[in-house]
Scaffold this motif. Sequence first.
Motif, PDB file in Angstrom:
ATOM      1  N   VAL A 133      -0.719   9.321  13.227  1.00  0.00           N
ATOM      2  CA  VAL A 133      -2.103   8.917  13.510  1.00  0.00           C
ATOM      3  C   VAL A 133      -3.079   9.794  12.733  1.00  0.00           C
ATOM      4  O   VAL A 133      -4.054   9.301  12.155  1.00  0.00           O
ATOM      5  CB  VAL A 133      -2.376   8.988  15.028  1.00  0.00           C
ATOM      6  CG1 VAL A 133      -3.863   8.774  15.316  1.00  0.00           C
ATOM      7  CG2 VAL A 133      -1.542   7.946  15.764  1.00  0.00           C
ATOM      8  N   GLU A 134      -2.814  11.095  12.712  1.00  0.00           N
ATOM      9  CA  GLU A 134      -3.695  12.008  11.991  1.00  0.00           C
ATOM     10  C   GLU A 134      -3.699  11.722  10.489  1.00  0.00           C
ATOM     11  O   GLU A 134      -4.716  11.920   9.813  1.00  0.00           O
ATOM     12  CB  GLU A 134      -3.258  13.456  12.242  1.00  0.00           C
ATOM     13  CG  GLU A 134      -3.489  13.913  13.687  1.00  0.00           C
ATOM     14  CD  GLU A 134      -2.891  15.280  13.954  1.00  0.00           C
ATOM     15  OE1 GLU A 134      -2.137  15.783  13.077  1.00  0.00           O
ATOM     16  OE2 GLU A 134      -3.163  15.848  15.030  1.00  0.00           O
ATOM     17  N   GLU A 135      -2.570  11.252   9.967  1.00  0.00           N
ATOM     18  CA  GLU A 135      -2.469  10.937   8.545  1.00  0.00           C
ATOM     19  C   GLU A 135      -2.847   9.485   8.240  1.00  0.00           C
ATOM     20  O   GLU A 135      -2.608   9.004   7.134  1.00  0.00           O
ATOM     21  CB  GLU A 135      -1.040  11.207   8.062  1.00  0.00           C
ATOM     22  CG  GLU A 135      -0.612  12.656   8.131  1.00  0.00           C
ATOM     23  CD  GLU A 135      -1.402  13.550   7.182  1.00  0.00           C
ATOM     24  OE1 GLU A 135      -1.810  13.043   6.108  1.00  0.00           O
ATOM     25  OE2 GLU A 135      -1.619  14.729   7.523  1.00  0.00           O
ATOM     26  N   LYS A 136      -3.415   8.809   9.272  1.00  0.00           N
ATOM     27  CA  LYS A 136      -3.835   7.407   9.126  1.00  0.00           C
ATOM     28  C   LYS A 136      -2.668   6.482   8.757  1.00  0.00           C
ATOM     29  O   LYS A 136      -2.813   5.540   7.986  1.00  0.00           O
ATOM     30  CB  LYS A 136      -4.953   7.286   8.086  1.00  0.00           C
ATOM     31  CG  LYS A 136      -6.247   8.004   8.491  1.00  0.00           C
ATOM     32  CD  LYS A 136      -7.320   7.849   7.458  1.00  0.00           C
ATOM     33  CE  LYS A 136      -8.658   8.383   7.944  1.00  0.00           C
ATOM     34  NZ  LYS A 136      -8.604   9.756   8.490  1.00  0.00           N
ATOM     35  N   LEU A 137      -1.529   6.785   9.340  1.00  0.00           N
ATOM     36  CA  LEU A 137      -0.331   5.967   9.139  1.00  0.00           C
ATOM     37  C   LEU A 137       0.150   5.343  10.441  1.00  0.00           C
ATOM     38  O   LEU A 137       1.190   4.693  10.478  1.00  0.00           O
ATOM     39  CB  LEU A 137       0.799   6.816   8.538  1.00  0.00           C
ATOM     40  CG  LEU A 137       0.561   7.375   7.129  1.00  0.00           C
ATOM     41  CD1 LEU A 137       1.639   8.395   6.775  1.00  0.00           C
ATOM     42  CD2 LEU A 137       0.540   6.242   6.113  1.00  0.00           C
ATOM     43  N   GLY A 138      -0.620   5.533  11.513  1.00  0.00           N
ATOM     44  CA  GLY A 138      -0.198   5.057  12.817  1.00  0.00           C
ATOM     45  C   GLY A 138      -0.049   3.554  12.904  1.00  0.00           C
ATOM     46  O   GLY A 138       0.771   3.054  13.684  1.00  0.00           O
ATOM     47  N   ASP A 139      -0.848   2.807  12.139  1.00  0.00           N
ATOM     48  CA  ASP A 139      -0.747   1.354  12.159  1.00  0.00           C
ATOM     49  C   ASP A 139       0.217   0.820  11.104  1.00  0.00           C
ATOM     50  O   ASP A 139       0.397  -0.397  10.989  1.00  0.00           O
ATOM     51  CB  ASP A 139      -2.128   0.727  11.951  1.00  0.00           C
ATOM     52  CG  ASP A 139      -2.749   1.146  10.628  1.00  0.00           C
ATOM     53  OD1 ASP A 139      -2.328   2.190  10.067  1.00  0.00           O
ATOM     54  OD2 ASP A 139      -3.654   0.440  10.140  1.00  0.00           O
ATOM     55  N   LYS A 140       0.811   1.700  10.351  1.00  0.00           N
ATOM     56  CA  LYS A 140       1.723   1.305   9.277  1.00  0.00           C
ATOM     57  C   LYS A 140       3.173   1.652   9.586  1.00  0.00           C
ATOM     58  O   LYS A 140       4.102   0.977   9.133  1.00  0.00           O
ATOM     59  CB  LYS A 140       1.299   1.963   7.961  1.00  0.00           C
ATOM     60  CG  LYS A 140      -0.120   1.593   7.529  1.00  0.00           C
ATOM     61  CD  LYS A 140      -0.522   2.367   6.289  1.00  0.00           C
ATOM     62  CE  LYS A 140      -1.933   1.979   5.836  1.00  0.00           C
ATOM     63  NZ  LYS A 140      -2.962   2.299   6.851  1.00  0.00           N
ATOM     64  N   LYS A 155       1.800  11.482  16.759  1.00  0.00           N
ATOM     65  CA  LYS A 155       0.518  12.168  16.606  1.00  0.00           C
ATOM     66  C   LYS A 155       0.244  12.496  15.143  1.00  0.00           C
ATOM     67  O   LYS A 155      -0.881  12.302  14.641  1.00  0.00           O
ATOM     68  CB  LYS A 155       0.517  13.451  17.441  1.00  0.00           C
ATOM     69  CG  LYS A 155      -0.792  14.217  17.362  1.00  0.00           C
ATOM     70  CD  LYS A 155      -0.728  15.487  18.208  1.00  0.00           C
ATOM     71  CE  LYS A 155      -2.033  16.276  18.087  1.00  0.00           C
ATOM     72  NZ  LYS A 155      -1.983  17.537  18.888  1.00  0.00           N
ATOM     73  N   GLU A 157       0.826  -1.213   0.000  1.00  0.00           N
ATOM     74  CA  GLU A 157       0.000   0.000   0.000  1.00  0.00           C
ATOM     75  C   GLU A 157       0.859   1.261   0.000  1.00  0.00           C
ATOM     76  O   GLU A 157       0.608   2.201  -0.762  1.00  0.00           O
ATOM     77  CB  GLU A 157      -0.926  -0.011   1.218  1.00  0.00           C
ATOM     78  CG  GLU A 157      -1.791   1.234   1.332  1.00  0.00           C
ATOM     79  CD  GLU A 157      -2.626   1.247   2.591  1.00  0.00           C
ATOM     80  OE1 GLU A 157      -3.192   2.314   2.910  1.00  0.00           O
ATOM     81  OE2 GLU A 157      -2.690   0.208   3.281  1.00  0.00           O
ATOM     82  N   LYS A 209       1.647   5.993  -2.157  1.00  0.00           N
ATOM     83  CA  LYS A 209       2.312   7.201  -1.688  1.00  0.00           C
ATOM     84  C   LYS A 209       3.278   7.730  -2.744  1.00  0.00           C
ATOM     85  O   LYS A 209       3.799   6.978  -3.568  1.00  0.00           O
ATOM     86  CB  LYS A 209       3.070   6.933  -0.378  1.00  0.00           C
ATOM     87  CG  LYS A 209       2.174   6.492   0.763  1.00  0.00           C
ATOM     88  CD  LYS A 209       1.100   7.514   1.077  1.00  0.00           C
ATOM     89  CE  LYS A 209       0.199   7.052   2.209  1.00  0.00           C
ATOM     90  NZ  LYS A 209      -0.903   8.007   2.484  1.00  0.00           N
TER      91      LYS A 209
END
Length: 267
Positions: free
Chosen positions: A166-173, A163, A100, A105
């Motif tokens: 997480v805001e960029e929806k990359l916290g789990d990646k 932080k 992904e 990206k």
Amino acid sequence: MMANKFTAVAVLSVALALAGCKRIETGEVGLRVNFDRTTDPTERLPGSFNQTLVGSIVTFKIQDVAAAIDNMTPLASDNSTIKDFDMTVIYNINPSAVSELWTTKNKTFHGKDQFGDDILLMQNYVALTARNAAYKAARNYESLKMADNRPLIEQQIRETIVKTLVEEKLGDKITVSQVQVRAITPADVIINSANDLVRAQNELKTKEVEVQTAKKEAERIAALNANAGAIGYMNAMANLKIAEGVAAGKVHTIVVPYDFKGIVNAK
């Protein structure tokens, strides 16, 4: 004879097969790029062999990836500019997110290792995020106190990076495991001013000691002058005791100073 030929053919086949394969190493994940330049979304995990006779395998380092950010010049809370601020961010990529991140990206977000073999997913992105976090954290401290607060600065930078991810929806990646601030150098003018202040404080302390010494000496002299009469009285009393001892016959020998101008009645 036929058996030997079959063995030779088998060995040659295996050699050719291995020559046309790429093994994914520990700490890496691979993706197949097909002959038509499309990318297979299935990640190739460490230990797997993947043929490269048709298409190719691109490898990505995902464990303990380092993003070095050097020569930053953030502002401190006293509005002075830090001369040099260097740090390194260590992060890991979720293996299941490799496809992904690579396909969705911008390619400028990624870097390459020093040998050009592995792609360092999101290295440039993490470095940019860390740079912004460092400038934000630096504003909380005076330039001369940053070095003493290095652990706190590292913690604040890491928290800001997490932080943002997480805001960029990359916290789990993307997982940031460590932030290392390698160098904090205040501006030359700040260092010179600090040295001048220390020098002035030391000179002041030296002068204070000199003043206290002079005061004590003056007090000593004043005390001696105040007791001058007492000293004369004690000398007179001593002479009286000697005279009484002579009169009583208890003193037979008197040591006379060379400048003695009195009268001695010797019997």
